[in-house]
Design an enzyme around this catalytic site. Structure first.
Site, PDB file in Angstrom:
ATOM      1  N   ASP A  69     -94.100   1.547 -86.705  1.00 24.40           N
ATOM      2  CA  ASP A  69     -94.213   2.430 -85.540  1.00 24.40           C
ATOM      3  C   ASP A  69     -95.029   1.709 -84.457  1.00 24.40           C
ATOM      4  OD1 ASP A  69     -94.285   4.583 -83.881  1.00 24.40           O
ATOM      5  OD2 ASP A  69     -95.120   5.996 -85.347  1.00 24.40           O
TER       6      ASP A  69
ATOM      7  N   ASP B 183     -88.953   3.237 -80.779  1.00 20.49           N
ATOM      8  CA  ASP B 183     -90.240   2.646 -81.184  1.00 20.49           C
ATOM      9  C   ASP B 183     -90.555   2.828 -82.668  1.00 20.49           C
ATOM     10  OD1 ASP B 183     -90.667   5.344 -81.105  1.00 20.49           O
ATOM     11  OD2 ASP B 183     -92.543   5.257 -79.994  1.00 20.49           O
ATOM     12  N   GLU B 184     -89.567   3.202 -83.448  1.00 25.40           N
ATOM     13  CA  GLU B 184     -89.809   3.420 -84.880  1.00 25.40           C
ATOM     14  C   GLU B 184     -88.647   2.880 -85.696  1.00 25.40           C
ATOM     15  OE1 GLU B 184     -91.704   7.486 -86.454  1.00 25.40           O
ATOM     16  OE2 GLU B 184     -90.472   7.654 -84.678  1.00 25.40           O
TER      17      GLU B 184
END
Lengths: 407, 79
Positions: free
Chosen positions: A9, A103-104
């Site tokens: 993350d 973003d993960e």
């Protein structure tokens, strides 16, 4: 053998990228916003978080909390490129990757971890590569499933690494509030609290029959989540989409139908171009309208045959709009195409009446592919407003969710 | 501030930065790059355009390199 799943993350992704790109923003409270006039905070730096600035806040609220807050208009192309390059890094360690959002990501390193010195060694190596290549930090969570891996990364944030081994699960969940589990939102947590369930351990021990009565089939899943189990596999290969759609919040609320139709043409063109690019045709068109007071409704129409032709989708969406008595100014408008199937599986048209139109669209697509979006487009399209520049959280580096990113 | 002017750039091509601009000449003035703060790539149709956020210690510049035309441009600057 128990699975080993890694959750990676990015820490305050958009804000970190902007702080790295502009040294004058480093160490300062910043918030990334969209370019539209009605934008909200999309990400804020850790410095801004200390003032209570939150994602989704409007600028006025955020500035009230943090008068020194620096607002930066997001640069979607930068974030999309970074996300693409991050997946190149992940691929060095395993081919089993689910890019969950911009973003993960989740990595299944069960069968490859021994090649790189174990899960923690992979986690630290990825953190180092991300830092070296982009100058930004990420947090790594490692666990036997994605639920616990996500929890591990949430606990370790920012810039941390946490490995929850199977034997660590029970003590960790004993006093953990249920709302800290990924997938349990505030509404579910409130319902659980009415049943006297506040912690994960209480959820794990709750009778399945009570949970089933309250939540239906999800009840059993919730019980297993309380015990730290998760049956959801990594979605390594993107599934065929159920629908392809675009919507936009207008720069100002409007009620003029012609102006709305210009937006519809633009949205229909975006939907159809994406459908054609990935070889899909659809039969159901859905128009979404949101009024100034946020009341939102949808209305559908079904085509006689599957299509991805811009003019057909636009005319049908336009007919839907004409059939609606607008009771207020419109804030957001959207078009989506569903009931999808692959174009090459559609029964051929006996008379091939649309052949010329299809060839024209093919030529337009190929010119736009070669020279850039909207090199050739509908003249009426020019009446439409600029697209909003907030990247969708569902954006992916490949597949149907890889929408064109422009600032 | 948007600029959009062609410039001459001294750059190194190779690992670990792939393309690293070192200095550029704009309006007769040569500016030494102290830090390449961020790099990203976009597509203009089938053309790859490489973007570089760079600073001379005072001003932040965005430079672009069009891989098809081999032209460098200064896109914008922020003092």
């Amino acid at each position: 053998m128990s699975s080993i799943i890694m959750c990676i993350d990015m820490d305050a992704f958009f804000a970190s990228v902007e702080q790295q790109a502009n040294p004058k923003l480093r160490g300062k409270p910043i918030a990334v916003i969209g370019s539209g006039s009605r934008t909200v905070i999309t990400t804020r730096s850790y410095e801004a978080r200390t003032y209570g600035v939150k994602t989704g806040m409007n600028i006025y609220e955020a500035k009230k909390l943090c008068p020194n807050l620096i607002l930066v208009v997001g640069d979607n192309e930068k974030y999309a490129h970074t996300c693409n390059e991050l997946s190149v890094i992940y691929n060095k360690y395993t081919p089993d990757i689910e890019i969950y959002s911009i973003d993960e990501a989740f990595l299944d390193i069960t069968t490859t971890q021994h090649l790189f010195g174990g899960p923690e060694a992979i986690g630290f190596a990825i953190k180092k590569e991300v830092k070296d290549q982009f100058g930004i930090n990420c947090t790594v969570g490692i666990a036997p499933n994605i639920l616990m891996a996500k929890l591990a990364s949430d606990i370790a944030k920012p810039d941390g690494l946490r490995w929850i081994k199977p034997e660590d699960t029970e003590p960790l969940l004993k006093d953990l509030p249920v709302k800290d589990l990924w997938g349990i939102g505030s509404a579910t947590a409130e319902k659980l609290e009415l049943l006297g369930i506040r912690t994960c351990a209480e959820l794990g021990k709750a009778p399945a029959s009570i949970l089933r009565n309250k939540f239906g089939i999800v009840g059993e899943t919730l019980k297993r989540m309380g015990q730290g189990f998760c049956d959801r596999p990594l979605i390594v290969k993107e599934e065929d989409p159920k629908s392809i759609g675009h919507s936009m919040t207008l720069p100002k609320d409007i009620s003029d139908r012609e102006a709305l139709k210009a937006e519809l043409l633009k949205l229909s063109s975006m939907v159809c171009s994406r459908a054609r690019k990935h070889g899909f045709v659809g039969k159901k068109i859905t128009l979404t309208v949101r009024y100034s007071d946020f009341e939102t409704f949808t209305k559908q129409a079904t085509l006689q045959v599957h299509s991805n032709c811009t003019h057909e989708i636009y005319h049908n969406a336009s007919d839907i709009l004409d059939s609606i008595r607008l009771i207020d100014k419109v804030r957001l408008i959207g078009v989506s195409l569903s009931d999808l199937m692959l174009e090459n599986e559609v029964q051929l048209d006996l008379f091939n009446g649309d052949a010329k139109r299809k060839s024209m669209l093919k030529a337009v697509d190929s010119l736009n592919d070669k020279f850039g979006d909207s090199t050739v487009t509908w003249a009426s399209y020019l009446k439409a407003t600029e697209s909003p520049s907030v990247i969708s959280p569902a954006w992916k580096p490949s597949g149907v969710r890889n929408t064109n990113i422009k600032n | 501030m948007r600029v959009g002017e062609d410039i001459t750039v001294l750059a190194s091509f190779g690992m670990p930065y792939r393309i690293k601009p070192l200095s550029f000449t704009w309006s007769g003035r040569t500016i030494e790059i102290k830090e390449v703060t961020y790099t990203w790539k976009t597509k203009e149709g089938q053309r790859d355009v490489h973007h570089f956020s760079v600073t001379d210690g005072n001003t932040l510049y965005e430079l672009t390199f069009d891989a098809a035309s081999l032209l460098w441009q200064i896109e914008s600057l922020e003092a």
